[in-house]
Design an enzyme around this catalytic site. Structure first.
Site, PDB file in Angstrom:
ATOM      1  N   ARG A   1      -6.513  10.241 -10.914  1.00  0.00           N
ATOM      2  CA  ARG A   1      -5.915  10.963  -9.785  1.00  0.00           C
ATOM      3  C   ARG A   1      -5.363   9.935  -8.798  1.00  0.00           C
ATOM      4  O   ARG A   1      -5.911   9.719  -7.722  1.00  0.00           O
ATOM      5  CB  ARG A   1      -6.960  11.847  -9.107  1.00  0.00           C
ATOM      6  CG  ARG A   1      -6.371  12.879  -8.155  1.00  0.00           C
ATOM      7  CD  ARG A   1      -7.382  13.327  -7.131  1.00  0.00           C
ATOM      8  NE  ARG A   1      -7.838  12.242  -6.280  1.00  0.00           N
ATOM      9  CZ  ARG A   1      -7.177  11.809  -5.197  1.00  0.00           C
ATOM     10  NH1 ARG A   1      -6.027  12.345  -4.867  1.00  0.00           N
ATOM     11  NH2 ARG A   1      -7.675  10.832  -4.462  1.00  0.00           N
TER      12      ARG A   1
ATOM     13  N   LYS B   1      -5.755  -2.067  -2.753  1.00  0.00           N
ATOM     14  CA  LYS B   1      -6.870  -1.865  -1.811  1.00  0.00           C
ATOM     15  C   LYS B   1      -7.516  -3.189  -1.440  1.00  0.00           C
ATOM     16  O   LYS B   1      -7.818  -3.446  -0.268  1.00  0.00           O
ATOM     17  CB  LYS B   1      -7.919  -0.947  -2.442  1.00  0.00           C
ATOM     18  CG  LYS B   1      -7.494   0.496  -2.584  1.00  0.00           C
ATOM     19  CD  LYS B   1      -7.704   1.266  -1.302  1.00  0.00           C
ATOM     20  CE  LYS B   1      -7.346   2.729  -1.469  1.00  0.00           C
ATOM     21  NZ  LYS B   1      -7.581   3.521  -0.254  1.00  0.00           N
TER      22      LYS B   1
ATOM     23  N   ASN C   1      -0.537  11.714   0.545  1.00  0.00           N
ATOM     24  CA  ASN C   1       0.278  10.568   0.138  1.00  0.00           C
ATOM     25  C   ASN C   1       0.841  10.804  -1.264  1.00  0.00           C
ATOM     26  O   ASN C   1       0.244  11.526  -2.051  1.00  0.00           O
ATOM     27  CB  ASN C   1      -0.584   9.290   0.119  1.00  0.00           C
ATOM     28  CG  ASN C   1      -0.812   8.739   1.509  1.00  0.00           C
ATOM     29  OD1 ASN C   1       0.108   8.657   2.299  1.00  0.00           O
ATOM     30  ND2 ASN C   1      -2.045   8.373   1.813  1.00  0.00           N
TER      31      ASN C   1
ATOM     32  N   TYR D   1       0.872  -1.178   0.000  1.00  0.00           N
ATOM     33  CA  TYR D   1       0.000   0.000   0.000  1.00  0.00           C
ATOM     34  C   TYR D   1       0.907   1.225   0.000  1.00  0.00           C
ATOM     35  O   TYR D   1       2.075   1.142  -0.387  1.00  0.00           O
ATOM     36  CB  TYR D   1      -0.923  -0.079   1.225  1.00  0.00           C
ATOM     37  CG  TYR D   1      -2.097   0.871   1.219  1.00  0.00           C
ATOM     38  CD1 TYR D   1      -2.936   0.988   0.111  1.00  0.00           C
ATOM     39  CD2 TYR D   1      -2.385   1.647   2.332  1.00  0.00           C
ATOM     40  CE1 TYR D   1      -4.030   1.845   0.107  1.00  0.00           C
ATOM     41  CE2 TYR D   1      -3.480   2.508   2.350  1.00  0.00           C
ATOM     42  CZ  TYR D   1      -4.282   2.616   1.238  1.00  0.00           C
ATOM     43  OH  TYR D   1      -5.368   3.466   1.244  1.00  0.00           O
TER      44      TYR D   1
ATOM     45  N   GLU E   1     -12.430   4.683  -6.476  1.00  0.00           N
ATOM     46  CA  GLU E   1     -11.092   4.973  -5.976  1.00  0.00           C
ATOM     47  C   GLU E   1     -10.304   5.830  -6.961  1.00  0.00           C
ATOM     48  O   GLU E   1     -10.196   5.490  -8.150  1.00  0.00           O
ATOM     49  CB  GLU E   1     -10.340   3.663  -5.733  1.00  0.00           C
ATOM     50  CG  GLU E   1      -9.065   3.809  -4.969  1.00  0.00           C
ATOM     51  CD  GLU E   1      -9.288   4.262  -3.543  1.00  0.00           C
ATOM     52  OE1 GLU E   1      -8.491   5.091  -3.064  1.00  0.00           O
ATOM     53  OE2 GLU E   1     -10.254   3.788  -2.901  1.00  0.00           O
ATOM     54  N   ASP E   2      -9.782   6.951  -6.487  1.00  0.00           N
ATOM     55  CA  ASP E   2      -8.854   7.799  -7.245  1.00  0.00           C
ATOM     56  C   ASP E   2      -9.426   8.308  -8.564  1.00  0.00           C
ATOM     57  O   ASP E   2      -8.744   8.322  -9.597  1.00  0.00           O
ATOM     58  CB  ASP E   2      -7.531   7.058  -7.478  1.00  0.00           C
ATOM     59  CG  ASP E   2      -6.712   6.980  -6.196  1.00  0.00           C
ATOM     60  OD1 ASP E   2      -7.133   7.579  -5.196  1.00  0.00           O
ATOM     61  OD2 ASP E   2      -5.662   6.333  -6.193  1.00  0.00           O
TER      62      ASP E   2
ATOM     63  N   ASN F   1      -4.374   6.221   8.217  1.00  0.00           N
ATOM     64  CA  ASN F   1      -4.423   5.348   7.054  1.00  0.00           C
ATOM     65  C   ASN F   1      -5.855   4.907   6.786  1.00  0.00           C
ATOM     66  O   ASN F   1      -6.540   4.417   7.687  1.00  0.00           O
ATOM     67  CB  ASN F   1      -3.536   4.118   7.321  1.00  0.00           C
ATOM     68  CG  ASN F   1      -3.183   3.366   6.062  1.00  0.00           C
ATOM     69  OD1 ASN F   1      -4.030   3.160   5.197  1.00  0.00           O
ATOM     70  ND2 ASN F   1      -1.930   2.944   5.967  1.00  0.00           N
TER      71      ASN F   1
ATOM     72  N   ASP G   1     -13.803   6.210  -1.467  1.00  0.00           N
ATOM     73  CA  ASP G   1     -12.850   6.161  -0.365  1.00  0.00           C
ATOM     74  C   ASP G   1     -12.094   7.476  -0.207  1.00  0.00           C
ATOM     75  O   ASP G   1     -11.774   7.882   0.912  1.00  0.00           O
ATOM     76  CB  ASP G   1     -11.868   5.009  -0.575  1.00  0.00           C
ATOM     77  CG  ASP G   1     -10.963   4.810   0.623  1.00  0.00           C
ATOM     78  OD1 ASP G   1     -11.489   4.683   1.747  1.00  0.00           O
ATOM     79  OD2 ASP G   1      -9.737   4.779   0.453  1.00  0.00           O
ATOM     80  N   ASP G   2     -11.800   8.162  -1.307  1.00  0.00           N
ATOM     81  CA  ASP G   2     -11.060   9.414  -1.223  1.00  0.00           C
ATOM     82  C   ASP G   2     -11.872  10.498  -0.534  1.00  0.00           C
ATOM     83  O   ASP G   2     -11.321  11.344   0.166  1.00  0.00           O
ATOM     84  CB  ASP G   2     -10.659   9.887  -2.629  1.00  0.00           C
ATOM     85  CG  ASP G   2      -9.887   8.826  -3.379  1.00  0.00           C
ATOM     86  OD1 ASP G   2      -8.780   8.493  -2.943  1.00  0.00           O
ATOM     87  OD2 ASP G   2     -10.404   8.304  -4.388  1.00  0.00           O
TER      88      ASP G   2
END
Length: 586
Positions: A163, A181, A416, A110, A253-254, A461, A276-277
């Site tokens: 992203r 993930k 991150n 991760y 995600e992203d 995290n 999640d972001d």
């Protein structure tokens, strides 16, 4: 054989598993492969005797061998490639290794190593993992899903790669994120890996470096946007739920800001989905704040919060902070005045042109200011949160100023990977004389202060959040995930931070306890789902803790029984005779 299976099912000391596969295929199936841990009986019955060296190695010995190889690698990227190769060969062993020391291995599978792995994905690519769905597959996504060998998928993580962490548009290289993930779904939350599916929606990339990279594995054209893009995502959502059911969890995600908020608002009440972001980062950040309140000894609504950044993570966290303040009894219009944001153009204020709807809600009457340091001096926040992926944004002057007007300044550098962190743990602790309450998105080493104290910085995290949520959602079959779930998540995580952890500088439970944290979170989610009538699995289990734990993946090897329907009885008799002769040395 069926009577044997019934007897085996009652034997708590050993798990038995039927398989129709035999021979070479067994050793090439990561779900079934045990390497040299196959017993003599299994090797003979499964037809793999002779395909393996004659030695028998237990799973514990195999773990030691992996650790030795791990230690021999020269860099973290090589360690990542080693572990991903193990995941491709022997799934049980991979997760046994991860859970043996999750604090050691999480930074490899991760963040921060995962970011580097995504940048080098073309170089690190060995074999496909998950589904690659392109913009040119519109109209055929349901057919593509049938290519996936597992029929019982409970959780999907999907990205379009625009992203990736704080690294920007990595296109198809972003597939490393869903894979990583979902590895944590299992290692930290116990969700069964065969019930998880990583997906890349490849619509192209605007990254010129990738388009010119001969190793790039994705579509070589600019990103497709607008209606074709929306049609692709819409077809994907429908195809997934038609194949795997309406309570199949779909984690976004992203995705870039422009799509992330829009897609979340579009689908959150139609499907079992979350981002999640936006929501996961919010939950882990608020969990850290709730833990910090036990140090500052006041309420969340007593604080003034300044965000460096106004994207998905900032807006999501701010919204969850508002929910928490409202729960304290503060009206929303009062609470929102306690939250300020700085984006790339400066302080977000009323009257500033070109503000998005999400940013507009947090714009307050104030003169425009461009410089973060000046904003900090003017606003005098008690909480400073960095989520803009601008490495070093919290300068020495900013940290000293935070310490000058706060007895216990709360400073969260959540961006991150590590290179994008707004400041280091050491900078925060030393410049505040150890008074700073610090959390980060990437791991930092412990810091020993001149007075002899050693502080262990808390890592905010998201792995504290999404695995436990997934386990709870899968267990009770939730159809929709409300914002209440994320506030509950923050509260449960904060409750598991002990006083001794706070004294050490930790705002989160130790990583080695993360699976137990996830299980406790899942139990609370399941309890609330049945109270709120949002569960779909009935009858309601009386013991919620037991039902959650029954869903947790077991990393120990199974013992195999051959399916008698796929293996003629005569062959069974022959192998039985061979086994007896082998034992006698004949």
């Amino acid at each position: 054989m069926s009577s044997q299976m019934n007897q085996a099912e009652q034997d708590d000391s050993q798990t038995f598993l039927y398989t129709k596969k035999r021979g070479y295929d067994i050793t090439r199936d990561p779900h079934l492969n045990k390497g040299m841990a196959f017993s003599l009986e299994e090797r003979l019955q499964l037809g793999i005797h002779g395909l393996l060296p004659p030695c028998f190695l237990s799973q514990d010995v195999q773990v030691l061998r992996v650790l030795k190889n791990f230690e021999r690698q020269k860099c973290d990227l090589d360690r990542y490639i080693l572990l991903m190769g193990l995941q491709d060969r022997n799934e049980k062993l991979f997760y046994k290794v991860l859970t043996s020391d999750i604090e050691r291995f999480m930074p490899i599978v991760y963040s921060p190593t995962l970011g580097l792995a995504c940048q080098q994905y073309g170089l690190a690519f060995r074999r496909p993992r998950g589904l690659f769905i392109t913009i040119h597959d519109r109209g055929h996504i349901s057919t593509l899903l049938k290519s996936w060998p597992e029929d019982n998928i409970k959780a999907v993580v999907v990205t379009d790669g625009e992203r990736i962490l704080g690294l920007g548009d990595l296109g198809c290289y972003g597939m490393g994120i869903p894979v990583g993930k979902l590895a944590l779904y299992t290692a930290c939350g116990g969700v069964k890996p065969q019930e998880c599916l990583p997906v890349m929606l490849d619509v192209g990339t605007d990254n010129e470096e990738l388009l010119n990279d001969p190793l790039y594995i994705g579509l070589r054209h600019k990103r497709v946007r607008g209606k074709p893009y929306d049609d692709l995502v819409d077809e994907f959502m429908k195809a997934v739920t038609e194949r795997y059911g309406m309570n199949c969890l779909i984690q976004f995600e992203d995705f870039a800001n422009a799509n992330a908020f829009r897609l979340l608002n579009m689908y959150r009440k139609k499907y079992c989905t979350f981002n999640d972001d936006i929501q996961g980062t919010a939950a882990v950040a608020v969990a850290g704040l709730l833990a910090a309140l036990r140090i500052t000894r006041n309420k969340l609504s007593d604080h003034t919060i300044l965000f460096q950044g106004a994207g998905e993570a900032a807006i999501g966290t701010a919204d969850l902070i508002l929910m928490a303040m409202e729960k304290e009894g503060v009206p929303k219009d009062v609470a929102i005045k306690k939250i300020w944001m700085v984006d790339s153009k400066g302080l977000i204020v009323k009257g500033r042109v070109s503000l998005t709807h999400e940013k507009e809600r947090f714009a307050h009457p104030h003169e425009e200011m461009k410089n973060l340091a000046e904003v900090v001096k003017d606003i005098k926040p008690t909480v400073l949160i960095g989520v803009a992926a601008i490495g070093g944004a919290f300068t020495e002057q900013i940290i000293r100023d935070m310490a000058s007007f706060n007895e216990r300044p709360i400073i969260f550098a959540l961006s991150n990977p590590t290179s994008k962190a707004e400041c280091s743990a050491e900078q925060c602790y030393r410049l505040t004389q150890g008074r700073g309450i610090f959390a980060s998105g990437s791991p930092f080493d412990p810091v020993t202060l001149p007075d002899g104290r050693t502080l262990y910085p808390g890592q905010g995290n998201n792995a504290y959040v999404f695995p436990g949520i997934a386990l709870g959602v899968v267990t009770c079959g939730m159809r929709h995930i409300s914002d209440d779930v994320f506030l509950t998540t923050a509260e449960v995580i904060a409750q598991q931070v002990l006083d001794q952890h706070l004294a050490e500088g930790r705002l989160y439970p130790p990583l080695q306890t993360i699976q137990e944290v996830s299980i406790n979170l899942a139990v609370k989610i399941v309890e609330n789902a049945y109270k709120d009538n949002t569960a779909s699995v009935y009858p309601e289990p009386k013991n919620k803790d037991a039902i959650v734990r029954s869903h947790v993946y077991n990393t120990d090897y199974d013992q195999f029984l051959v399916d008698s329907y796929s293996w003629p009885q005569q062959a069974m008799k022959v192998q039985t005779v061979r086994l007896e002769n082998y034992k006698k040395g004949i």
